[in-house]
Scaffold this motif. Structure first.
Motif, PDB file in Angstrom:
ATOM      1  N   ASN A 165       0.820  -1.221   0.000  1.00 36.79           N
ATOM      2  CA  ASN A 165       0.000   0.000   0.000  1.00 36.79           C
ATOM      3  C   ASN A 165       0.848   1.263   0.000  1.00 36.79           C
ATOM      4  O   ASN A 165       0.395   2.317  -0.462  1.00 36.79           O
ATOM      5  CB  ASN A 165      -0.932   0.005   1.218  1.00 36.79           C
ATOM      6  CG  ASN A 165      -2.143  -0.890   1.018  1.00 36.79           C
ATOM      7  OD1 ASN A 165      -2.732  -0.910  -0.058  1.00 36.79           O
ATOM      8  ND2 ASN A 165      -2.504  -1.642   2.038  1.00 36.79           N
ATOM      9  N   ASN A 166       2.053   1.162   0.525  1.00 37.46           N
ATOM     10  CA  ASN A 166       2.959   2.317   0.511  1.00 37.46           C
ATOM     11  C   ASN A 166       3.573   2.561  -0.858  1.00 37.46           C
ATOM     12  O   ASN A 166       4.121   3.652  -1.095  1.00 37.46           O
ATOM     13  CB  ASN A 166       4.072   2.113   1.550  1.00 37.46           C
ATOM     14  CG  ASN A 166       3.552   2.175   2.972  1.00 37.46           C
ATOM     15  OD1 ASN A 166       2.594   2.890   3.265  1.00 37.46           O
ATOM     16  ND2 ASN A 166       4.180   1.421   3.870  1.00 37.46           N
ATOM     17  N   CYS A 167       3.493   1.587  -1.737  1.00 35.18           N
ATOM     18  CA  CYS A 167       3.959   1.757  -3.129  1.00 35.18           C
ATOM     19  C   CYS A 167       2.772   2.253  -3.952  1.00 35.18           C
ATOM     20  O   CYS A 167       2.026   1.450  -4.537  1.00 35.18           O
ATOM     21  CB  CYS A 167       4.516   0.456  -3.678  1.00 35.18           C
ATOM     22  SG  CYS A 167       5.897  -0.230  -2.736  1.00 35.18           S
ATOM     23  N   GLY A 168       2.571   3.538  -3.966  1.00 34.41           N
ATOM     24  CA  GLY A 168       1.368   4.111  -4.568  1.00 34.41           C
ATOM     25  C   GLY A 168       1.195   3.773  -6.032  1.00 34.41           C
ATOM     26  O   GLY A 168       0.060   3.518  -6.488  1.00 34.41           O
ATOM     27  N   ASN A 169       2.278   3.753  -6.816  1.00 34.75           N
ATOM     28  CA  ASN A 169       2.118   3.464  -8.242  1.00 34.75           C
ATOM     29  C   ASN A 169       1.726   2.011  -8.491  1.00 34.75           C
ATOM     30  O   ASN A 169       0.996   1.724  -9.450  1.00 34.75           O
ATOM     31  CB  ASN A 169       3.408   3.808  -8.994  1.00 34.75           C
ATOM     32  CG  ASN A 169       4.619   3.059  -8.474  1.00 34.75           C
ATOM     33  OD1 ASN A 169       4.586   2.471  -7.391  1.00 34.75           O
ATOM     34  ND2 ASN A 169       5.700   3.076  -9.235  1.00 34.75           N
TER      35      ASN A 169
END
Length: 343
Positions: A224-228
């Motif tokens: 979830n912290n990897c937005g792309n």
């Protein structure tokens, strides 16, 4: 062309990574593949899903399905250069080595996820009595895979939660997702604005990890912290599987409405019960309070001697009345004597 696979859930067309790969590539290539959510691997040659069938051919591997579709002039890699094809192969191998085992670990070895999510889901979807056999088989396969890859990190053969093996599995998956995120950047897909077989593999691994309601979601939080990467999964789901997304959103909306109605009805029933209980309780309390007050007053009167005073007063009044009656009787007896003497 048809593919037998695990059914949709969580807003994605299938919960199984291998099934998702085939379904996504079929969409990207435009192949007229029909999805059959059988949830039954009994007739599969390998005992697993998906199973791709076309013109008497039965295929179970993603790479075999891709080759067959390309031979039928359905491909998503036409625009790729030789360098991009090599890069796609390298990233595919990376995900198979890092993300594949991580998903097996999360769904089948992690105790909380296995007991609360994975086993109940497969037990519900599999027909009886297959639901008693295949979950155990898949769990054993996952344990065997993790032991074969990370056996050097295990202590006394332990591979469960809070072990070095778990840390190693998560670390490898996080490094893989970081590389994918850096390579994707701001692009819609890995090689620009056109989806390829590499994007199908990415979607197959990332979609279940992102969408599954995992009780133990530490690796999911990292994704979830990897937005792309999150946008990548959502974009493919909405653009290529809009009916699945819409159906899931409607189900969630209906569930929320039902839960709100149940809470509202429960609140009304509780309020009614409270109202019904108010009057009987008040009457009972009043009666008890009156009885206690009367008892207290009688006790006070007795201990203070007030009862004896009242008794003495009553005795005095009764004695006085008796004396008055005697005097009247004596007067009546005297009057006749006086009358006789006068005569």
């Amino acid at each position: 062309m048809e593919v037998e696979c695990w059914s949709e859930d969580w807003g994605i067309p299938s919960v199984d990574p291998e099934s998702l790969k085939v379904l996504a590539f079929a969409k990207f290539s435009g192949a007229p593949v029909v999805q059959k959510s059988t949830n039954n691997p009994f007739w599969s040659p390998t005992g697993n899903l998906p199973v791709f069938r076309h013109n008497g051919m039965v295929l179970t591997e993603f790479s075999s399905v891709v080759k067959h579709l390309k031979s039928c002039n359905y491909s998503a890699d036409y625009n790729l250069t030789s360098k991009q094809i090599a890069e796609a192969g390298a990233f595919t191998n990376l995900m198979e080595e890092k993300l594949g085992p991580a998903l097996k670990y999360i769904f089948w070895i992690d105790t909380k996820n296995h007991v609360e999510l994975t086993r109940p889901w497969y037990g519900k979807k599999l027909p009886f009595p297959l639901g008693l056999y295949y979950p155990n088989r898949y769990e054993k396969e996952a344990v065997k895979l993790i032991e074969s890859i990370y056996s050097q990190y295990s202590e006394f053969g332990e591979i469960g939660n809070d072990t070095i093996v778990e840390t190693s599995v998560y670390k490898a998956a996080q490094e893989c997702m970081t590389l994918l995120s850096n390579r994707l950047g701001d692009n819609h897909f890995m090689f620009g604005r056109s989806a390829s077989s590499l994007d199908a593999v990415m979607y197959g691994y990332l979609a279940p990890l992102l969408k599954a309601p995992l009780p133990n979601n530490s690796l999911q939080n990292y994704l979830n912290n990897c937005g792309n990467l999150v946008k990548f999964v959502v974009r493919i789901s909405q653009n290529y599987f809009p009916k699945v997304v819409k159906s899931y959103d409607e189900q969630q909306l209906n569930k929320n409405k039902q839960s709100q109605q149940q809470q509202h009805s429960a609140g009304d029933s509780n309020a009614t019960d409270d109202v019904d209980e108010v009057w009987p309780n008040q009457t009972r309390n009043k009666v008890i309070a009156g009885a206690v007050a009367a008892t207290a007053m009688m006790g006070y009167a007795y201990t203070s001697g007030l009862v004896d005073v009242v008794k003495n007063i009553e005795i005095r009044f009764s004695d006085q009345e008796y004396d008055d009656e005697e005097e009247e009787d004596e007067d009546e007896m005297v009057e006749p004597d006086e009358d006789e003497g006068g005569e």
